[in-house]
Design a protein around this motif. Structure first.
Motif, PDB file in Angstrom:
ATOM      1  N   LYS A 104       0.821  -1.211   0.000  1.00 41.15           N
ATOM      2  CA  LYS A 104       0.000   0.000   0.000  1.00 41.15           C
ATOM      3  C   LYS A 104       0.856   1.263   0.000  1.00 41.15           C
ATOM      4  N   ASN A 105       1.925   1.236   0.759  1.00 41.21           N
ATOM      5  CA  ASN A 105       2.781   2.422   0.900  1.00 41.21           C
ATOM      6  C   ASN A 105       3.913   2.388  -0.113  1.00 41.21           C
ATOM      7  N   ARG A 106       4.210   3.532  -0.673  1.00 45.84           N
ATOM      8  CA  ARG A 106       5.312   3.614  -1.635  1.00 45.84           C
ATOM      9  C   ARG A 106       6.646   3.530  -0.899  1.00 45.84           C
ATOM     10  N   PRO A 107       7.556   2.658  -1.320  1.00 51.82           N
ATOM     11  CA  PRO A 107       8.883   2.626  -0.702  1.00 51.82           C
ATOM     12  C   PRO A 107       9.600   3.957  -0.908  1.00 51.82           C
ATOM     13  N   ALA A 108      10.542   4.237  -0.040  1.00 50.36           N
ATOM     14  CA  ALA A 108      11.270   5.508  -0.120  1.00 50.36           C
ATOM     15  C   ALA A 108      12.030   5.645  -1.434  1.00 50.36           C
ATOM     16  N   LYS A 109      12.499   4.525  -1.981  1.00 47.40           N
ATOM     17  CA  LYS A 109      13.231   4.543  -3.249  1.00 47.40           C
ATOM     18  C   LYS A 109      12.500   3.674  -4.268  1.00 47.40           C
ATOM     19  N   ASN A 110      12.632   4.026  -5.531  1.00 53.21           N
ATOM     20  CA  ASN A 110      12.001   3.230  -6.584  1.00 53.21           C
ATOM     21  C   ASN A 110      12.603   1.840  -6.695  1.00 53.21           C
ATOM     22  N   GLU A 111      13.880   1.746  -6.355  1.00 52.91           N
ATOM     23  CA  GLU A 111      14.538   0.436  -6.282  1.00 52.91           C
ATOM     24  C   GLU A 111      15.656   0.513  -5.258  1.00 52.91           C
ATOM     25  N   ASP A 112      15.926  -0.641  -4.630  1.00 54.45           N
ATOM     26  CA  ASP A 112      16.914  -0.619  -3.552  1.00 54.45           C
ATOM     27  C   ASP A 112      17.312  -2.043  -3.197  1.00 54.45           C
ATOM     28  N   ASN A 113      18.436  -2.152  -2.524  1.00 54.12           N
ATOM     29  CA  ASN A 113      18.866  -3.406  -1.905  1.00 54.12           C
ATOM     30  C   ASN A 113      18.591  -3.313  -0.415  1.00 54.12           C
ATOM     31  N   LEU A 114      17.848  -4.243   0.109  1.00 55.02           N
ATOM     32  CA  LEU A 114      17.529  -4.264   1.541  1.00 55.02           C
ATOM     33  C   LEU A 114      18.353  -5.337   2.242  1.00 55.02           C
ATOM     34  N   VAL A 115      19.017  -4.940   3.302  1.00 57.36           N
ATOM     35  CA  VAL A 115      19.767  -5.891   4.133  1.00 57.36           C
ATOM     36  C   VAL A 115      19.288  -5.744   5.569  1.00 57.36           C
ATOM     37  N   HIS A 116      18.808  -6.829   6.138  1.00 50.79           N
ATOM     38  CA  HIS A 116      18.370  -6.861   7.532  1.00 50.79           C
ATOM     39  C   HIS A 116      18.937  -8.097   8.211  1.00 50.79           C
ATOM     40  N   PHE A 117      18.748  -8.138   9.517  1.00 52.82           N
ATOM     41  CA  PHE A 117      19.125  -9.305  10.297  1.00 52.82           C
ATOM     42  C   PHE A 117      17.856  -9.826  10.968  1.00 52.82           C
ATOM     43  N   LEU A 118      17.451 -11.024  10.590  1.00 53.29           N
ATOM     44  CA  LEU A 118      16.158 -11.560  11.006  1.00 53.29           C
ATOM     45  C   LEU A 118      16.298 -12.483  12.217  1.00 53.29           C
ATOM     46  N   VAL A 119      15.374 -12.304  13.133  1.00 51.72           N
ATOM     47  CA  VAL A 119      15.286 -13.198  14.293  1.00 51.72           C
ATOM     48  C   VAL A 119      13.932 -13.883  14.231  1.00 51.72           C
ATOM     49  N   ARG A 120      13.956 -15.194  14.206  1.00 52.32           N
ATOM     50  CA  ARG A 120      12.709 -15.956  14.088  1.00 52.32           C
ATOM     51  C   ARG A 120      12.112 -16.229  15.459  1.00 52.32           C
ATOM     52  N   ASN A 121      10.813 -16.008  15.559  1.00 45.66           N
ATOM     53  CA  ASN A 121      10.059 -16.318  16.780  1.00 45.66           C
ATOM     54  C   ASN A 121       9.221 -17.563  16.495  1.00 45.66           C
ATOM     55  N   GLU A 122       9.680 -18.703  17.010  1.00 43.87           N
ATOM     56  CA  GLU A 122       8.993 -19.971  16.735  1.00 43.87           C
ATOM     57  C   GLU A 122       7.584 -19.984  17.318  1.00 43.87           C
ATOM     58  N   LYS A 123       7.420 -19.306  18.441  1.00 50.15           N
ATOM     59  CA  LYS A 123       6.138 -19.362  19.156  1.00 50.15           C
ATOM     60  C   LYS A 123       4.998 -18.787  18.334  1.00 50.15           C
ATOM     61  N   ASN A 124       5.219 -17.611  17.742  1.00 44.73           N
ATOM     62  CA  ASN A 124       4.133 -17.018  16.949  1.00 44.73           C
ATOM     63  C   ASN A 124       4.409 -17.074  15.437  1.00 44.73           C
ATOM     64  N   ASN A 125       5.436 -17.845  15.046  1.00 48.81           N
ATOM     65  CA  ASN A 125       5.766 -18.086  13.637  1.00 48.81           C
ATOM     66  C   ASN A 125       5.930 -16.780  12.853  1.00 48.81           C
ATOM     67  N   THR A 126       6.800 -15.921  13.366  1.00 48.85           N
ATOM     68  CA  THR A 126       7.131 -14.678  12.665  1.00 48.85           C
ATOM     69  C   THR A 126       8.650 -14.489  12.677  1.00 48.85           C
ATOM     70  N   SER A 127       9.106 -13.571  11.853  1.00 47.00           N
ATOM     71  CA  SER A 127      10.505 -13.158  11.882  1.00 47.00           C
ATOM     72  C   SER A 127      10.545 -11.639  11.986  1.00 47.00           C
ATOM     73  N   LYS A 128      11.402 -11.139  12.861  1.00 51.82           N
ATOM     74  CA  LYS A 128      11.527  -9.692  13.036  1.00 51.82           C
ATOM     75  C   LYS A 128      12.821  -9.229  12.377  1.00 51.82           C
ATOM     76  N   ALA A 129      12.705  -8.178  11.563  1.00 53.45           N
ATOM     77  CA  ALA A 129      13.863  -7.649  10.844  1.00 53.45           C
ATOM     78  C   ALA A 129      14.516  -6.519  11.628  1.00 53.45           C
ATOM     79  N   HIS A 130      15.809  -6.651  11.875  1.00 56.33           N
ATOM     80  CA  HIS A 130      16.596  -5.624  12.565  1.00 56.33           C
ATOM     81  C   HIS A 130      17.576  -4.998  11.583  1.00 56.33           C
TER      82      HIS A 130
END
Length: 229
Positions: A104-130
């Motif tokens: 829904k929201n326009r990204p800040a750049k028209n194109e980009d490389n995203l690098v994050h560090f993900l931590v998986r939460n097994e309990k609620n089956n999600t990953s949080k990007a840092h």
């Protein structure tokens, strides 16, 4: 692509003696889980058994998975040799995966490389990007570009460099662009079919036996937003 008219109603993108590639629908689970729902792997086995009149159990190897609300390309191995080689190919990132996502929201750049560090939460089956490395995190990298501006939405093309749990969903959410329908990662309402607008659009890889390069493209689901692409 051919769409079968038999009772399995599978969308088959490629089929030979060693592999079968399916265009997964919203809600299909690739492999059995705790829900007990019939997985796509079993449906494909039934199709093979029926089509080729195979006695006994049908071999089918699960090479990779897509999240249940996601659609698009899923590869299965029909022989143990193909499974071993495909597993190696996918784990060593010798494939090119392209996804389409609607946000829904326009990204800040028209194109980009995203690098994050993900931590998986097994309990609620999600990953949080840092944005920086934190304990128990795994590096995640992707490229995106805006391919079309829609009414109230933006369509992105995404190329993955790593294959982390919920990677695209969590990384896009982290830049303020959750995927349409993805309540788990911050979108404000669900889609009527329970799916999300994330589609495994294209896969390029070397056939595990013939060694020919395969380029497979999965048609998007039939809805107004996807159809506008």
């Amino acid at each position: 692509m051919k769409i079968l008219s038999n009772k399995t109603n599978l969308q088959i993108l490629h089929e030979d003696n060693h592999i079968i590639v399916i265009n997964k629908r919203v809600g299909d689970i690739v492999q059995g889980d705790k829900t007990g729902d019939k997985p796509l792997s079993e449906i494909v086995k039934e199709y093979i058994k029926e089509k080729y009149n195979k006695p006994g159990d049908v071999f089918l190897g699960v090479v990779h998975r897509l999240d249940r609300p996601t659609t698009g390309i899923v590869v299965f191995a029909r022989t143990s040799k193909a499974l071993e080689r495909l597993n190696k190919m996918f784990s060593e990132r010798e494939t090119q995966k392209t996804y389409w996502a609607v946000v829904k929201n326009r990204p800040a750049k028209n194109e980009d490389n995203l690098v994050h560090f993900l931590v998986r939460n097994e309990k609620n089956n999600t990953s949080k990007a840092h944005s920086k490395e934190v304990p128990n995190s795994k590096k995640a990298s992707l490229d995106y570009k805006i391919i079309k501006e829609l009414n109230n939405y933006f369509a992105l093309e995404i190329n993955l460099h790593t294959g982390r749990h919920h990677q695209i969903r969590s990384q896009l959410s982290a830049i303020g662009c959750p995927i349409k329908g993805d309540l788990k990662y911050g979108f404000d309402r669900s889609n009527p079919d329970g799916g999300i607008h994330l589609h495994a659009r294209k896969l390029v890889f070397i056939h595990p036996v013939s060694k020919e390069e395969l380029t497979l493209v999965a048609p998007t689901p039939n809805d107004a937003i996807w159809n506008s692409l």
